[in-house]
Design a protein around this motif. Structure first.
Motif, PDB file in Angstrom:
ATOM      1  N   ILE A  55      10.969  17.016   4.904  1.00 32.47           N
ATOM      2  CA  ILE A  55      10.372  15.747   4.479  1.00 32.47           C
ATOM      3  C   ILE A  55      11.397  14.997   3.638  1.00 32.47           C
ATOM      4  O   ILE A  55      11.863  15.511   2.609  1.00 32.47           O
ATOM      5  CB  ILE A  55       9.094  15.989   3.647  1.00 32.47           C
ATOM      6  CG1 ILE A  55       8.038  16.711   4.494  1.00 32.47           C
ATOM      7  CG2 ILE A  55       8.543  14.664   3.117  1.00 32.47           C
ATOM      8  CD1 ILE A  55       6.819  17.162   3.702  1.00 32.47           C
ATOM      9  N   ASP A  56      11.763  13.795   4.078  1.00 33.75           N
ATOM     10  CA  ASP A  56      12.677  12.979   3.280  1.00 33.75           C
ATOM     11  C   ASP A  56      12.015  11.655   2.921  1.00 33.75           C
ATOM     12  O   ASP A  56      10.818  11.458   3.184  1.00 33.75           O
ATOM     13  CB  ASP A  56      14.011  12.772   3.999  1.00 33.75           C
ATOM     14  CG  ASP A  56      13.869  11.941   5.272  1.00 33.75           C
ATOM     15  OD1 ASP A  56      12.748  11.504   5.585  1.00 33.75           O
ATOM     16  OD2 ASP A  56      14.898  11.733   5.955  1.00 33.75           O
ATOM     17  N   ILE A  57      12.772  10.761   2.306  1.00 28.79           N
ATOM     18  CA  ILE A  57      12.204   9.497   1.835  1.00 28.79           C
ATOM     19  C   ILE A  57      11.559   8.708   2.972  1.00 28.79           C
ATOM     20  O   ILE A  57      10.509   8.078   2.802  1.00 28.79           O
ATOM     21  CB  ILE A  57      13.287   8.628   1.150  1.00 28.79           C
ATOM     22  CG1 ILE A  57      13.994   9.402   0.031  1.00 28.79           C
ATOM     23  CG2 ILE A  57      12.677   7.343   0.605  1.00 28.79           C
ATOM     24  CD1 ILE A  57      13.118   9.824  -1.098  1.00 28.79           C
ATOM     25  N   SER A  58      12.182   8.752   4.160  1.00 31.84           N
ATOM     26  CA  SER A  58      11.655   7.986   5.295  1.00 31.84           C
ATOM     27  C   SER A  58      10.348   8.572   5.831  1.00 31.84           C
ATOM     28  O   SER A  58       9.679   7.944   6.657  1.00 31.84           O
ATOM     29  CB  SER A  58      12.695   7.925   6.421  1.00 31.84           C
ATOM     30  OG  SER A  58      12.926   9.209   6.969  1.00 31.84           O
ATOM     31  N   SER A  59       9.974   9.758   5.372  1.00 36.15           N
ATOM     32  CA  SER A  59       8.726  10.393   5.825  1.00 36.15           C
ATOM     33  C   SER A  59       7.507   9.846   5.089  1.00 36.15           C
ATOM     34  O   SER A  59       6.375  10.201   5.419  1.00 36.15           O
ATOM     35  CB  SER A  59       8.791  11.916   5.596  1.00 36.15           C
ATOM     36  OG  SER A  59       9.922  12.487   6.218  1.00 36.15           O
ATOM     37  N   LEU A  60       7.745   8.989   4.087  1.00 34.51           N
ATOM     38  CA  LEU A  60       6.645   8.468   3.279  1.00 34.51           C
ATOM     39  C   LEU A  60       6.186   7.096   3.752  1.00 34.51           C
ATOM     40  O   LEU A  60       6.998   6.277   4.173  1.00 34.51           O
ATOM     41  CB  LEU A  60       7.084   8.352   1.811  1.00 34.51           C
ATOM     42  CG  LEU A  60       6.739   9.512   0.883  1.00 34.51           C
ATOM     43  CD1 LEU A  60       7.303  10.812   1.399  1.00 34.51           C
ATOM     44  CD2 LEU A  60       7.222   9.228  -0.526  1.00 34.51           C
ATOM     45  N   ASP A  61       4.889   6.869   3.675  1.00 34.60           N
ATOM     46  CA  ASP A  61       4.307   5.553   3.881  1.00 34.60           C
ATOM     47  C   ASP A  61       4.051   4.995   2.483  1.00 34.60           C
ATOM     48  O   ASP A  61       3.139   5.457   1.788  1.00 34.60           O
ATOM     49  CB  ASP A  61       2.999   5.661   4.672  1.00 34.60           C
ATOM     50  CG  ASP A  61       2.365   4.304   4.962  1.00 34.60           C
ATOM     51  OD1 ASP A  61       2.474   3.399   4.110  1.00 34.60           O
ATOM     52  OD2 ASP A  61       1.746   4.158   6.029  1.00 34.60           O
TER      53      ASP A  61
END
Length: 214
Positions: A55-61
């Protein structure tokens, strides 16, 4: 220094509640005193684990404040920032561009869920998890963290900055009270966003029908 984002009525409500319950606090404690600060590292994973779910930053909404997914990697080929082994229920708080308020709760279970070093992992130890969530969602926290962010094009804070942040030290009853109110507040906010999306879709469909009938 990053700009502080505009606040929603839900966020303002949480901030006002934080201010109110400060009156019932026993002083202040650093967030680091309320959470587990020793997060397992990838190098300490059991030898039988050969792949990870990353899970990285781009995995967040950032709008819904949730994790939208993960990327699977062979352990030997995983990104260099894939270092923190997390648990279900851990709070992931982005340390980069704090004005974007990147935060979410990990909903995945397993021994091979790994988060980027771009997150400060907050695992509640001496408080209600929702209380920690409320603190980091508050207007005051976001403002304070944005003010100490360093860097211009890529502002960031450190885990030390977040763990050293002073929060009201509340008795369990007030933590639980806040957690309950926060849950209802977030539920109402999500329902409002759902209604807005449906209205937008209805308007779009109506406009298409009008164009077709011309």
């Amino acid at each position: 220094m990053s700009k502080t984002p505009a606040r929603s009525s839900s966020d303002d409500f949480k901030s006002q509640f934080i201010e109110m319950i400060t009156e019932h606090s026993n002083g202040f404690k650093a967030i680091g005193d309320l959470v587990e600060t020793k997060i397992e590292k990838v190098k300490d994973l059991p030898k039988f684990i050969h792949s990870i779910k990353y899970i990285d930053i781009s995995s967040l909404d950032n709008e819904r404040k949730c994790v939208t997914g993960y990327t699977e990697y062979e352990l030997s080929k995983s990104p260099s920032r894939a270092q923190q082994v997390i648990e279900k229920g851990d709070i992931l708080l982005s340390t980069v561009r704090p004005n974007l308020e990147g935060r979410a709760v990990n909903q995945y279970e397993g021994d091979n869920i790994v988060a980027s070093t771009g997150f400060c992992i907050l695992r509640a130890k001496k408080c209600e998890p929702a209380y920690i969530w409320g603190i980091i969602s508050s207007r005051q926290f976001v403002t304070d963290i944005c003010e100490i962010a360093h860097g211009i094009s890529y502002p960031a804070v450190s885990d030390k900055d977040i763990l050293g942040y002073m929060a009201p030290d509340l008795d369990d009853q007030y933590q639980k009270q806040y957690a309950d109110i926060l849950e209802q507040s977030d539920k109402s906010k999500f329902e409002l966003q759902y209604v807005k999306r449906n209205i937008k879709e209805m308007i779009t469909c109506s406009q298409k029908k009008i164009r077709l009938n011309r």
